[in-house]
Design a protein around this motif. Sequence first.
Motif, PDB file in Angstrom:
ATOM      1  N   ILE A   1     -16.489  -9.961   8.678  1.00 48.14           N
ATOM      2  CA  ILE A   1     -15.935 -10.453   9.930  1.00 48.14           C
ATOM      3  C   ILE A   1     -16.410  -9.568  11.069  1.00 48.14           C
ATOM      4  O   ILE A   1     -16.199  -8.346  11.054  1.00 48.14           O
ATOM      5  N   LYS A   2     -17.033 -10.157  12.089  1.00 45.02           N
ATOM      6  CA  LYS A   2     -17.544  -9.411  13.242  1.00 45.02           C
ATOM      7  C   LYS A   2     -16.666  -9.676  14.458  1.00 45.02           C
ATOM      8  O   LYS A   2     -16.446 -10.817  14.847  1.00 45.02           O
ATOM      9  N   THR A   3     -16.131  -8.599  15.032  1.00 49.53           N
ATOM     10  CA  THR A   3     -15.401  -8.655  16.287  1.00 49.53           C
ATOM     11  C   THR A   3     -15.987  -7.606  17.219  1.00 49.53           C
ATOM     12  O   THR A   3     -16.859  -6.826  16.830  1.00 49.53           O
ATOM     13  N   ASP A   4     -15.518  -7.570  18.468  1.00 47.16           N
ATOM     14  CA  ASP A   4     -16.035  -6.599  19.423  1.00 47.16           C
ATOM     15  C   ASP A   4     -15.786  -5.179  18.929  1.00 47.16           C
ATOM     16  O   ASP A   4     -14.637  -4.768  18.747  1.00 47.16           O
ATOM     17  N   GLY A   5     -16.859  -4.449  18.689  1.00 46.34           N
ATOM     18  CA  GLY A   5     -16.755  -3.047  18.314  1.00 46.34           C
ATOM     19  C   GLY A   5     -16.356  -2.774  16.887  1.00 46.34           C
ATOM     20  O   GLY A   5     -16.179  -1.611  16.510  1.00 46.34           O
ATOM     21  N   GLN A   6     -16.237  -3.808  16.061  1.00 47.35           N
ATOM     22  CA  GLN A   6     -15.806  -3.605  14.683  1.00 47.35           C
ATOM     23  C   GLN A   6     -16.480  -4.585  13.735  1.00 47.35           C
ATOM     24  O   GLN A   6     -16.892  -5.680  14.123  1.00 47.35           O
ATOM     25  N   ARG A   7     -16.559  -4.160  12.475  1.00 50.68           N
ATOM     26  CA  ARG A   7     -16.942  -5.034  11.366  1.00 50.68           C
ATOM     27  C   ARG A   7     -15.916  -4.835  10.259  1.00 50.68           C
ATOM     28  O   ARG A   7     -15.564  -3.702   9.928  1.00 50.68           O
ATOM     29  N   ARG A   8     -15.450  -5.928   9.698  1.00 50.29           N
ATOM     30  CA  ARG A   8     -14.418  -5.859   8.661  1.00 50.29           C
ATOM     31  C   ARG A   8     -14.937  -6.494   7.380  1.00 50.29           C
ATOM     32  O   ARG A   8     -15.520  -7.596   7.405  1.00 50.29           O
ATOM     33  N   ILE A   9     -14.724  -5.824   6.263  1.00 48.26           N
ATOM     34  CA  ILE A   9     -15.141  -6.304   4.949  1.00 48.26           C
ATOM     35  C   ILE A   9     -13.882  -6.524   4.119  1.00 48.26           C
ATOM     36  O   ILE A   9     -13.126  -5.581   3.852  1.00 48.26           O
ATOM     37  N   ARG A  10     -13.667  -7.763   3.711  1.00 47.38           N
ATOM     38  CA  ARG A  10     -12.522  -8.081   2.859  1.00 47.38           C
ATOM     39  C   ARG A  10     -13.025  -8.756   1.588  1.00 47.38           C
ATOM     40  O   ARG A  10     -13.893  -9.625   1.638  1.00 47.38           O
ATOM     41  N   CYS A  11     -12.457  -8.346   0.466  1.00 45.89           N
ATOM     42  CA  CYS A  11     -12.963  -8.843  -0.817  1.00 45.89           C
ATOM     43  C   CYS A  11     -11.853  -8.863  -1.857  1.00 45.89           C
ATOM     44  O   CYS A  11     -11.061  -7.920  -1.956  1.00 45.89           O
ATOM     45  N   ASP A  12     -11.813  -9.946  -2.638  1.00 45.61           N
ATOM     46  CA  ASP A  12     -11.001 -10.036  -3.851  1.00 45.61           C
ATOM     47  C   ASP A  12     -11.898 -10.592  -4.940  1.00 45.61           C
ATOM     48  O   ASP A  12     -12.396 -11.720  -4.838  1.00 45.61           O
ATOM     49  N   PHE A  13     -12.101  -9.783  -5.983  1.00 46.71           N
ATOM     50  CA  PHE A  13     -13.030 -10.137  -7.064  1.00 46.71           C
ATOM     51  C   PHE A  13     -12.263 -10.115  -8.384  1.00 46.71           C
ATOM     52  O   PHE A  13     -11.893  -9.063  -8.899  1.00 46.71           O
ATOM     53  N   LYS A  14     -12.023 -11.298  -8.948  1.00 44.51           N
ATOM     54  CA  LYS A  14     -11.331 -11.399 -10.228  1.00 44.51           C
ATOM     55  C   LYS A  14     -12.273 -10.993 -11.369  1.00 44.51           C
ATOM     56  O   LYS A  14     -13.462 -11.278 -11.316  1.00 44.51           O
ATOM     57  N   ASN A  15     -11.714 -10.353 -12.383  1.00 46.65           N
ATOM     58  CA  ASN A  15     -12.512  -9.939 -13.547  1.00 46.65           C
ATOM     59  C   ASN A  15     -13.770  -9.208 -13.103  1.00 46.65           C
ATOM     60  O   ASN A  15     -14.874  -9.524 -13.516  1.00 46.65           O
ATOM     61  N   PHE A  16     -13.583  -8.219 -12.262  1.00 47.55           N
ATOM     62  CA  PHE A  16     -14.713  -7.444 -11.756  1.00 47.55           C
ATOM     63  C   PHE A  16     -15.334  -6.595 -12.855  1.00 47.55           C
ATOM     64  O   PHE A  16     -16.558  -6.548 -13.014  1.00 47.55           O
ATOM     65  N   CYS A  17     -14.509  -5.927 -13.644  1.00 46.10           N
ATOM     66  CA  CYS A  17     -14.998  -5.071 -14.746  1.00 46.10           C
ATOM     67  C   CYS A  17     -13.915  -4.936 -15.797  1.00 46.10           C
ATOM     68  O   CYS A  17     -12.764  -4.608 -15.463  1.00 46.10           O
ATOM     69  N   ASP A  18     -14.274  -5.207 -17.041  1.00 48.94           N
ATOM     70  CA  ASP A  18     -13.336  -5.102 -18.169  1.00 48.94           C
ATOM     71  C   ASP A  18     -12.076  -5.924 -17.933  1.00 48.94           C
ATOM     72  O   ASP A  18     -10.961  -5.507 -18.290  1.00 48.94           O
ATOM     73  N   GLY A  19     -12.241  -7.078 -17.309  1.00 51.50           N
ATOM     74  CA  GLY A  19     -11.119  -7.960 -17.066  1.00 51.50           C
ATOM     75  C   GLY A  19     -10.223  -7.567 -15.906  1.00 51.50           C
ATOM     76  O   GLY A  19      -9.233  -8.253 -15.626  1.00 51.50           O
ATOM     77  N   LYS A  20     -10.569  -6.494 -15.205  1.00 49.76           N
ATOM     78  CA  LYS A  20      -9.720  -5.983 -14.119  1.00 49.76           C
ATOM     79  C   LYS A  20     -10.301  -6.377 -12.762  1.00 49.76           C
ATOM     80  O   LYS A  20     -11.513  -6.390 -12.575  1.00 49.76           O
ATOM     81  N   PRO A  21      -9.413  -6.680 -11.810  1.00 55.43           N
ATOM     82  CA  PRO A  21      -9.887  -7.117 -10.500  1.00 55.43           C
ATOM     83  C   PRO A  21     -10.253  -5.947  -9.590  1.00 55.43           C
ATOM     84  O   PRO A  21      -9.819  -4.803  -9.797  1.00 55.43           O
ATOM     85  N   PHE A  22     -11.051  -6.276  -8.569  1.00 57.93           N
ATOM     86  CA  PHE A  22     -11.393  -5.350  -7.490  1.00 57.93           C
ATOM     87  C   PHE A  22     -10.971  -5.998  -6.182  1.00 57.93           C
ATOM     88  O   PHE A  22     -11.135  -7.205  -5.990  1.00 57.93           O
ATOM     89  N   SER A  23     -10.435  -5.180  -5.270  1.00 57.81           N
ATOM     90  CA  SER A  23     -10.110  -5.691  -3.945  1.00 57.81           C
ATOM     91  C   SER A  23     -10.374  -4.613  -2.911  1.00 57.81           C
ATOM     92  O   SER A  23     -10.383  -3.405  -3.228  1.00 57.81           O
ATOM     93  N   CYS A  24     -10.599  -5.033  -1.670  1.00 58.23           N
ATOM     94  CA  CYS A  24     -10.789  -4.053  -0.598  1.00 58.23           C
ATOM     95  C   CYS A  24     -10.508  -4.691   0.747  1.00 58.23           C
ATOM     96  O   CYS A  24     -10.585  -5.911   0.918  1.00 58.23           O
ATOM     97  N   ASP A  25     -10.184  -3.846   1.700  1.00 59.52           N
ATOM     98  CA  ASP A  25     -10.083  -4.206   3.113  1.00 59.52           C
ATOM     99  C   ASP A  25     -10.563  -2.982   3.881  1.00 59.52           C
ATOM    100  O   ASP A  25      -9.861  -1.975   3.957  1.00 59.52           O
ATOM    101  N   ILE A  26     -11.779  -3.077   4.409  1.00 61.90           N
ATOM    102  CA  ILE A  26     -12.446  -1.930   5.029  1.00 61.90           C
ATOM    103  C   ILE A  26     -12.877  -2.304   6.437  1.00 61.90           C
ATOM    104  O   ILE A  26     -13.415  -3.401   6.653  1.00 61.90           O
ATOM    105  N   THR A  27     -12.662  -1.413   7.381  1.00 57.57           N
ATOM    106  CA  THR A  27     -13.081  -1.636   8.758  1.00 57.57           C
ATOM    107  C   THR A  27     -14.115  -0.590   9.156  1.00 57.57           C
ATOM    108  O   THR A  27     -13.935   0.605   8.896  1.00 57.57           O
ATOM    109  N   LEU A  28     -15.203  -1.052   9.769  1.00 54.58           N
ATOM    110  CA  LEU A  28     -16.255  -0.184  10.273  1.00 54.58           C
ATOM    111  C   LEU A  28     -16.255  -0.254  11.796  1.00 54.58           C
ATOM    112  O   LEU A  28     -16.288  -1.341  12.371  1.00 54.58           O
ATOM    113  N   GLU A  29     -16.210   0.908  12.441  1.00 51.03           N
ATOM    114  CA  GLU A  29     -16.242   0.971  13.896  1.00 51.03           C
ATOM    115  C   GLU A  29     -17.692   0.978  14.380  1.00 51.03           C
ATOM    116  O   GLU A  29     -18.513   1.762  13.897  1.00 51.03           O
TER     117      GLU A  29
END
Length: 358
Positions: free
Chosen positions: A128-156
Motif C-alpha cells: 500500500i502506497k501513501t504519502d511518505g509511507q509504504r505498508r506491507i501487509r501479509c497473511d500466509f496460511k501454511n507458510f512452513c510446517d503447517g504454521k501461518p506467517f503474518s506481518c504488518d510493516i510500515t516503511l517511511e
Amino acid sequence: MRNHVKPITAPVWKSVCSSYQDAGRLMEPGWSKDLVQVYDRRAIKAPKFRIKEWDYYLVLSDQFACAFTLSDDGYIGLQSVSLLDFTKPWEHTETILNAFPMGKMKMPSTSAKGNVVYRDKRLAMEFIKTDGQRRIRCDFKNFCDGKPFSCDITLEQPPMDTMVIATPWKEKDTAFYYNQKINCMRASGRAVFDGKEYVFHPETDFGTLDWGRGVWTYDNRWYWGSGNGVVNGKPFGFNIGYGFGDTSAASENMLFYDGVCHKLDDITFHIDKRDYMKPWTFTSTDGRFEMDFVPVLDRAAKIDVKLIVTDQHQVFGRMSGKAVLDDGTVLEIKDLMCFAEDVHNKSFFIASCATSPI
C-alpha cells in the motif's frame, strides 16, 4: 568516471517507444535520482508473455529479515514471502505460482503511486502506497510446517534520492530493464511466525524496494548487493551491481547518505564460487567502495531442466570497510548486515524465488 556519463535529468524516457519507427527500442539509457522517465506497458513491442513487472521488498534488521515479492512475469506470476533468522541461521521461502497472468495483476506503471494486491485461498498480501509511507501487509496460511506467517510493516519514505537505471541489451533491440532501488526507508511493525514476534525498530532497521519493469533476454548473469544502516547518526545505504544488460551508459552503483545519493564508478565482487560462505571482498575502480564481507547465510537455489536454468546465491552477511562520498568524506562501515548475490538464469519466463523475477 564512466558511470557519470549518462545521468538523466529531464522526463525524456519512452520506455519502449510507441511510434512504429522506433520499433519499441529504449530511447534514453542512463541513470537518474528519481523516476523522471515514464513506463508504458502498452508501448512494448514484445509478446505479453515476455513482459516482467515486479515489486520486491526486503526489510532487514541485524538479526532477522523479511522479503516479499509480488510479480507478473508473463507466463508466470510469482508471489513470494521469506523469513530469515541470522541467529540460527535459518530461512524459509514460500512461493505461489500463477499461470499466464500477462498483465492481469495490473501492476502500477510507477512506484510513486498505486497499490499492489494479491489474494487467493492461501495468501493475502498487499503493498500500500501513501504519502511518505509504504505498508506491507501479509497473511500466509501454511507458510512452513503447517504454521501461518503474518506481518504488518510500515516503511517511511521522506523526500530522498533513489537509484533509477534504464538499461538496454546489445543483442536484442526491444529488450530493456527499467529499475528503481529505494534504500534507507525506516521500518516499523512486526512479523509473526511459530509463536515468535519479529519486531522492526525504525531507529535501527530499514527496508529496501526493488521496483522493476521490462523485457529481458534469455541468458543473464548478474551481481547485486544492497544494505542500509546508521553511520554517524545518519541513514546510510548502498546499491551495487553489474553484469545485467548493456551498462555502458551507466551502472547502478550508488551510495545514499542522509537522503542524498553519491554515484560510484565500477565495482567488482570477489567471490570464491566453490564456497559462497567464505569471505568476499568488494573493490572499486575509483577507490570509493572498498569492503570486506563475512557471510552468515546463503539462500541458495538451483534448477536445471533443459531450457530453464537458475543458479542463485543470495548471501546475507556483515560488511566492513570504507565508503567515500562525492565531497571526499570517508565513512567507516563496521559489521553492517546486508546482502550480496550471484545469480545466473536461462529463461524467458520463469521467476526467481530468491530476489527479483528472471
